[in-house]
Motif scaffolding. Sequence first.
Motif, PDB file in Angstrom:
ATOM      1  N   ASP A   1     -18.362  -5.061 -18.381  1.00 44.61           N
ATOM      2  CA  ASP A   1     -18.657  -4.384 -19.651  1.00 44.61           C
ATOM      3  C   ASP A   1     -19.974  -4.809 -20.289  1.00 44.61           C
ATOM      4  N   TYR A   2     -20.318  -6.091 -20.190  1.00 46.64           N
ATOM      5  CA  TYR A   2     -21.450  -6.603 -20.976  1.00 46.64           C
ATOM      6  C   TYR A   2     -22.360  -7.479 -20.125  1.00 46.64           C
ATOM      7  N   ASP A   3     -23.640  -7.485 -20.495  1.00 42.72           N
ATOM      8  CA  ASP A   3     -24.584  -8.345 -19.797  1.00 42.72           C
ATOM      9  C   ASP A   3     -24.455  -9.787 -20.294  1.00 42.72           C
ATOM     10  N   LYS A   4     -25.098 -10.692 -19.559  1.00 41.26           N
ATOM     11  CA  LYS A   4     -25.104 -12.121 -19.884  1.00 41.26           C
ATOM     12  C   LYS A   4     -23.691 -12.706 -19.977  1.00 41.26           C
ATOM     13  N   THR A   5     -22.779 -12.122 -19.216  1.00 39.52           N
ATOM     14  CA  THR A   5     -21.403 -12.603 -19.127  1.00 39.52           C
ATOM     15  C   THR A   5     -21.026 -12.678 -17.651  1.00 39.52           C
ATOM     16  N   THR A   6     -20.452 -13.791 -17.233  1.00 45.32           N
ATOM     17  CA  THR A   6     -20.041 -13.947 -15.841  1.00 45.32           C
ATOM     18  C   THR A   6     -18.607 -13.467 -15.674  1.00 45.32           C
ATOM     19  N   TYR A   7     -18.401 -12.567 -14.716  1.00 46.92           N
ATOM     20  CA  TYR A   7     -17.074 -12.026 -14.423  1.00 46.92           C
ATOM     21  C   TYR A   7     -16.605 -12.537 -13.066  1.00 46.92           C
ATOM     22  N   HIS A   8     -15.293 -12.682 -12.909  1.00 52.00           N
ATOM     23  CA  HIS A   8     -14.693 -13.203 -11.679  1.00 52.00           C
ATOM     24  C   HIS A   8     -13.687 -12.180 -11.149  1.00 52.00           C
ATOM     25  N   PRO A   9     -14.152 -11.073 -10.593  1.00 50.98           N
ATOM     26  CA  PRO A   9     -13.247  -9.970 -10.259  1.00 50.98           C
ATOM     27  C   PRO A   9     -12.411 -10.175  -9.006  1.00 50.98           C
ATOM     28  N   ASN A  10     -12.911 -10.959  -8.028  1.00 49.81           N
ATOM     29  CA  ASN A  10     -12.222 -11.087  -6.736  1.00 49.81           C
ATOM     30  C   ASN A  10     -11.910  -9.701  -6.166  1.00 49.81           C
ATOM     31  N   GLN A  11     -12.891  -8.827  -6.213  1.00 50.21           N
ATOM     32  CA  GLN A  11     -12.711  -7.415  -5.855  1.00 50.21           C
ATOM     33  C   GLN A  11     -13.219  -7.128  -4.444  1.00 50.21           C
ATOM     34  N   VAL A  12     -12.394  -6.450  -3.648  1.00 54.32           N
ATOM     35  CA  VAL A  12     -12.843  -6.001  -2.330  1.00 54.32           C
ATOM     36  C   VAL A  12     -13.883  -4.896  -2.521  1.00 54.32           C
ATOM     37  N   MET A  13     -15.078  -5.115  -1.985  1.00 48.62           N
ATOM     38  CA  MET A  13     -16.170  -4.159  -2.153  1.00 48.62           C
ATOM     39  C   MET A  13     -16.508  -3.423  -0.855  1.00 48.62           C
ATOM     40  N   ILE A  14     -16.359  -4.091   0.300  1.00 44.24           N
ATOM     41  CA  ILE A  14     -16.768  -3.495   1.566  1.00 44.24           C
ATOM     42  C   ILE A  14     -15.624  -3.619   2.572  1.00 44.24           C
ATOM     43  N   HIS A  15     -15.228  -2.515   3.166  1.00 46.54           N
ATOM     44  CA  HIS A  15     -14.277  -2.480   4.283  1.00 46.54           C
ATOM     45  C   HIS A  15     -15.092  -2.303   5.560  1.00 46.54           C
ATOM     46  N   TRP A  16     -15.149  -3.334   6.377  1.00 46.57           N
ATOM     47  CA  TRP A  16     -16.115  -3.357   7.465  1.00 46.57           C
ATOM     48  C   TRP A  16     -15.796  -2.405   8.606  1.00 46.57           C
ATOM     49  N   ASP A  17     -14.561  -1.946   8.724  1.00 47.12           N
ATOM     50  CA  ASP A  17     -14.282  -0.987   9.799  1.00 47.12           C
ATOM     51  C   ASP A  17     -14.930   0.361   9.534  1.00 47.12           C
ATOM     52  N   ARG A  18     -15.528   0.539   8.372  1.00 52.95           N
ATOM     53  CA  ARG A  18     -16.205   1.797   8.036  1.00 52.95           C
ATOM     54  C   ARG A  18     -17.710   1.741   8.292  1.00 52.95           C
ATOM     55  N   TYR A  19     -18.234   0.585   8.717  1.00 53.68           N
ATOM     56  CA  TYR A  19     -19.689   0.428   8.795  1.00 53.68           C
ATOM     57  C   TYR A  19     -20.134  -0.101  10.163  1.00 53.68           C
ATOM     58  N   ARG A  20     -21.111   0.570  10.741  1.00 50.43           N
ATOM     59  CA  ARG A  20     -21.695   0.163  12.014  1.00 50.43           C
ATOM     60  C   ARG A  20     -22.557  -1.095  11.830  1.00 50.43           C
ATOM     61  N   TRP A  21     -22.639  -1.883  12.867  1.00 55.35           N
ATOM     62  CA  TRP A  21     -23.470  -3.088  12.925  1.00 55.35           C
ATOM     63  C   TRP A  21     -23.017  -4.202  11.982  1.00 55.35           C
ATOM     64  N   GLY A  22     -21.865  -4.030  11.293  1.00 56.42           N
ATOM     65  CA  GLY A  22     -21.425  -5.068  10.357  1.00 56.42           C
ATOM     66  C   GLY A  22     -22.427  -5.305   9.258  1.00 56.42           C
ATOM     67  N   ALA A  23     -23.052  -4.212   8.772  1.00 59.11           N
ATOM     68  CA  ALA A  23     -24.076  -4.322   7.727  1.00 59.11           C
ATOM     69  C   ALA A  23     -23.938  -3.175   6.740  1.00 59.11           C
TER      70      ALA A  23
END
Length: 381
Positions: free
Chosen positions: A258-280
Amino acid sequence: MNKKTLISLLFAGLTQVLAPAFAGSADNTVVEIKRDTAKQLSQQYELIAPTLHRSINSYSLSASLSSLTEPQTRSARSKRSIDSQLYSADRALREAQGVEEVADQLLEVRLADPSMLARWQAGQSPLFAFEPAGDEQTWTQIEAFDIEGNTHWLDVYQMPDRPVLVVDTNGKASLKAGLEVMRRTLAEQNPAPRVRRSAPMMAAEPQPIHTTVLKTIRLEDDKEPWISGAAEVYAIVTGVNPSRDEPTLDIVDMPYLDYDKTTYHPNQVMIHWDRYRWGAADVILMEQDDGTNYKELALKLNEIASDIIAAIPDLEVQAYGVITKITGKIIEAIPDGWLTNDDDFVDVYYTLLKDRTYQDHVGAGGNATATWEPLVIEPTQ
């Protein structure tokens, strides 16, 4: 004149002011809808103030416009009239964003900042405002109306010293609907291939899922003036399909940021690697602004990525360098006007690799600092 008659006149007046804005003219914009609504509500503040004070408090700084049309506060005729106009306003906004099929009501009135609450509750007269048109980097002033009908011009970045009620969209609901439209549109553009089966097959053993998790993130600047409230940030994960020479674009909501200058700790899955070639993959961070047509945005993203891939005869030669080209073209296109009231580019992470940890990793733009860690999700026993 009794209170019932006054309220009937209020909503009759609101109907007259708003009706031209929803007549279907191509010149009608989201900003015009908000401006007309803000001006009319400011002029009738005394009548709507009790409802606003019931709805806006320390637990919630916003009130839906439909809450201002409670049945017990007006005649049946005025109820039908204002309900029709507010529905038309909201529908026009949803159509402008391309989310009419996945969202219901989006318009609301919110207090611009929590610091204004005590003064407003103590009786200080508010201003009614709305976000100006265009990219906020070009804003010079913010137009607002007081309850006496006067116009005020406010500084874009210096918060005013009196309460401001902003006619706006529900940002989280708007972004949620927009991202759903983007996901559907991208899925239509790149459908999963059909698997032909010539004989019965045994069920495959479930495999572990390889992901990258966002552990912490902090923004130095969330690109939001005071009138825009909390930021609504999302990510575009870019890469190439592992089985076909086509782009893979995933849209990830980040509703906590929501706000800048604040550290968040989401522990959120962002990338599912079976969807991406070359592991990148690359991750572009964006901040949603009102007026973005999400279907057009998804189509344009896919067009840019597809054009890059089509122009390269052998993807394997360049390997994951292709991803950087796709991401660069997307970022390059952002200011060019195909986003309505442009979404803001926040930062970008180039070439995040599978099974790699990035501790306090600064984005290429220097705005975001994040920690990324691999996470393998084992199949359920």
